[in-house]
Every structure is written in structure tokens, then in C-alpha cells.
Design an enzyme around this catalytic site. Structure first.
Site, PDB file in Angstrom:
ATOM      1  N   ARG A 119      -1.748 -40.129 -14.306  1.00  9.84           N
ATOM      2  CA  ARG A 119      -0.653 -40.982 -13.883  1.00  9.84           C
ATOM      3  C   ARG A 119       0.291 -41.244 -15.055  1.00  9.84           C
ATOM      4  O   ARG A 119      -0.054 -41.943 -16.013  1.00  9.84           O
ATOM      5  CB  ARG A 119      -1.189 -42.287 -13.296  1.00  9.84           C
ATOM      6  CG  ARG A 119      -1.968 -42.081 -11.991  1.00  9.84           C
ATOM      7  CD  ARG A 119      -1.150 -41.310 -10.984  1.00  9.84           C
ATOM      8  NE  ARG A 119      -1.753 -41.243  -9.651  1.00  9.84           N
ATOM      9  CZ  ARG A 119      -1.241 -40.536  -8.669  1.00  9.84           C
ATOM     10  NH1 ARG A 119      -0.146 -39.814  -8.855  1.00  9.84           N
ATOM     11  NH2 ARG A 119      -1.816 -40.514  -7.490  1.00  9.84           N
ATOM     12  N   ALA A 155      -4.209 -39.109  -1.372  1.00 12.96           N
ATOM     13  CA  ALA A 155      -3.132 -39.981  -0.888  1.00 12.96           C
ATOM     14  C   ALA A 155      -1.786 -39.340  -1.154  1.00 12.96           C
ATOM     15  O   ALA A 155      -1.659 -38.405  -1.946  1.00 12.96           O
ATOM     16  CB  ALA A 155      -3.217 -41.344  -1.578  1.00 12.96           C
ATOM     17  N   GLU A 171      -5.441 -32.133  -1.689  1.00 13.19           N
ATOM     18  CA  GLU A 171      -6.005 -32.756  -2.886  1.00 13.19           C
ATOM     19  C   GLU A 171      -7.526 -32.659  -2.963  1.00 13.19           C
ATOM     20  O   GLU A 171      -8.068 -32.499  -4.050  1.00 13.19           O
ATOM     21  CB  GLU A 171      -5.576 -34.223  -2.960  1.00 13.19           C
ATOM     22  CG  GLU A 171      -4.077 -34.387  -3.142  1.00 13.19           C
ATOM     23  CD  GLU A 171      -3.677 -35.821  -3.431  1.00 13.19           C
ATOM     24  OE1 GLU A 171      -4.574 -36.691  -3.530  1.00 13.19           O
ATOM     25  OE2 GLU A 171      -2.468 -36.071  -3.564  1.00 13.19           O
ATOM     26  N   GLU A 216       1.912 -32.959 -13.373  1.00 12.54           N
ATOM     27  CA  GLU A 216       1.111 -33.896 -14.168  1.00 12.54           C
ATOM     28  C   GLU A 216      -0.384 -33.657 -14.001  1.00 12.54           C
ATOM     29  O   GLU A 216      -1.174 -33.969 -14.883  1.00 12.54           O
ATOM     30  CB  GLU A 216       1.462 -35.360 -13.835  1.00 12.54           C
ATOM     31  CG  GLU A 216       1.230 -35.760 -12.396  1.00 12.54           C
ATOM     32  CD  GLU A 216       2.442 -35.541 -11.514  1.00 12.54           C
ATOM     33  OE1 GLU A 216       2.607 -36.291 -10.547  1.00 12.54           O
ATOM     34  OE2 GLU A 216       3.237 -34.618 -11.783  1.00 12.54           O
TER      35      GLU A 216
END
Length: 199
Positions: free
Chosen positions: A77, A89, A110, A154
Site C-alpha cells: 500500500r 477487494a 486477486e 505496486e
């Protein structure tokens, strides 16, 4: 301190302030930011900044494998400069994509699973002081493997950890899992309040 309630709670009763002016100052893929001026009888004019989520609400999926494990995704993050463990999510790709469709897509992308059953079990306001963001949480059962896709720059190929429900609960208690939607979902699953949702 008394527990007596003097009037029923009404979340839609009239606002104590009047909106005077609203101007969008930031536009992005996921959200917009508005600068808003209000008028109050108590203090006069004041200003606030609000985040508006685009394309509907955020969706989170707590999935349960047949042997009682929960997939948690390692995510980097950027805003917090740290790795997190989270339930799958995300957001809709377009205004036409419905929350259950987002849930199915994010579970596959995911965590690498498809679900025979997806059921929404709660919806909450994330940060009502400055954002319109809502999150809908789904329980996924009857899992079968699906092809995962890259998540983003990321976390280009993040790991998925399969954790039993008790261990996931302990990760919440000891602060390993700190993401709010994941905390809420794991606590609900661990409490047994989702046991009525069958495969």
C-alpha cells in the site's frame, strides 16, 4: 449514565447546516474531491473537503475453502508505505458493473478462486467524516481454482496466504491484519454470525 432513549434515532432528519457552494477540485479514476462551503447558525460560514468514490462502492470478499481456510492477499500500500494482508477487494471498472460482479472478479483476480455462492452480508461507511465511500462485504463459498491476473504496479504478483479462521482471527487480535474491511469480515466470520449462509 442513563441508557434511556429520548427519541428514536433518525439518520435522515434535517441537516443542521446549509450547503452554499460546491466545487470539484480533483478528478481521478477512483475518486473525486470536492471543496464545499457551508453556513451554520452557530458559527457562520465554514469549509470542508470531501472524497466521492466513482463507479459505486468498494467491495470486499471473505472466502472460505472447503477445508475452512481464508485466502488473504499480500498487498503493498503506497499511501502507508507498508505491506498488508487483506481479503480480496476492489472497485467497479465501470458504472454498469454491479457489486456482486466486482466481488466475483476480484476473488478470481486477486485470490485465484471462483465461488459457487456469493452472498452480501453487510455494508458500511468507511470514513463518514470526509468520504462518501461505502464498502459491501460478501461471503464466498464453494470455491474452485481460477486463473489469477496481475494486480498492479505496486503489487505485480502478490502472494496469497490460506489461513484457517482461528489463525485469521488471531492475526486481527495481534495487529497483523489492520485493513478495516478485512478486520470486519474476519471478526464476523469468526463470531459464527455467517454460519447460516450455506453453500
Amino acid at each position: 449514565m442513563s441508557n434511556e432513549t429520548y427519541r428514536p434515532f433518525d439518520p435522515w432528519r434535517p441537516s443542521p447546516v446549509k450547503e452554499i457552494c460546491r466545487k470539484q477540485i480533483v478528478e481521478s479514476h477512483y475518486f473525486n474531491v470536492d471543496h464545499v462551503t457551508y453556513e451554520s447558525n452557530q458559527i457562520g460560514s465554514f469549509e470542508r473537503y470531501f472524497i466521492h468514490e466513482n463507479n459505486g462502492e468498494t467491495v470486499g470478499v471473505i472466502a472460505l475453502t472447503d477445508d475452512g481456510r481464508v485466502p488473504l492477499v499480500e498487498q503493498y500500500r503506497l499511501a502507508n508505505h507498508r505491506w498488508t494482508l487483506e481479503i480480496p477487494a476492489g472497485h467497479a471498472d465501470s458504472p454498469a458493473e454491479r457489486p456482486m460482479q466486482v466481488a466475483a472478479r476480484k476473488l478470481a483476480e486477486e485470490a485465484g478462486f471462483e465461488a459457487r455462492r456469493l452472498v452480501q452480508f453487510t455494508r458500511f461507511l468507511n470514513t463518514p467524516g470526509y468520504s462518501t465511500q461505502h464498502t459491501s462485504l460478501f461471503l464466498a463459498k464453494g470455491l474452485t481454482p481460477a486463473e489469477r491476473t496481475d494486480i498492479g504496479p505496486e503489487s505485480p504478483r502478490s502472494n496469497v496466504r490460506l489461513v484457517d479462521v482461528e489463525d485469521a482471527y488471531q492475526m486481527v487480535i495481534n495487529g497483523t491484519v489492520v485493513d478495516a474491511k478485512s478486520v470486519i469480515a474476519i471478526l464476523r466470520l469468526h463470531s459464527g454470525s455467517l454460519d447460516h449462509i450455506d453453500d
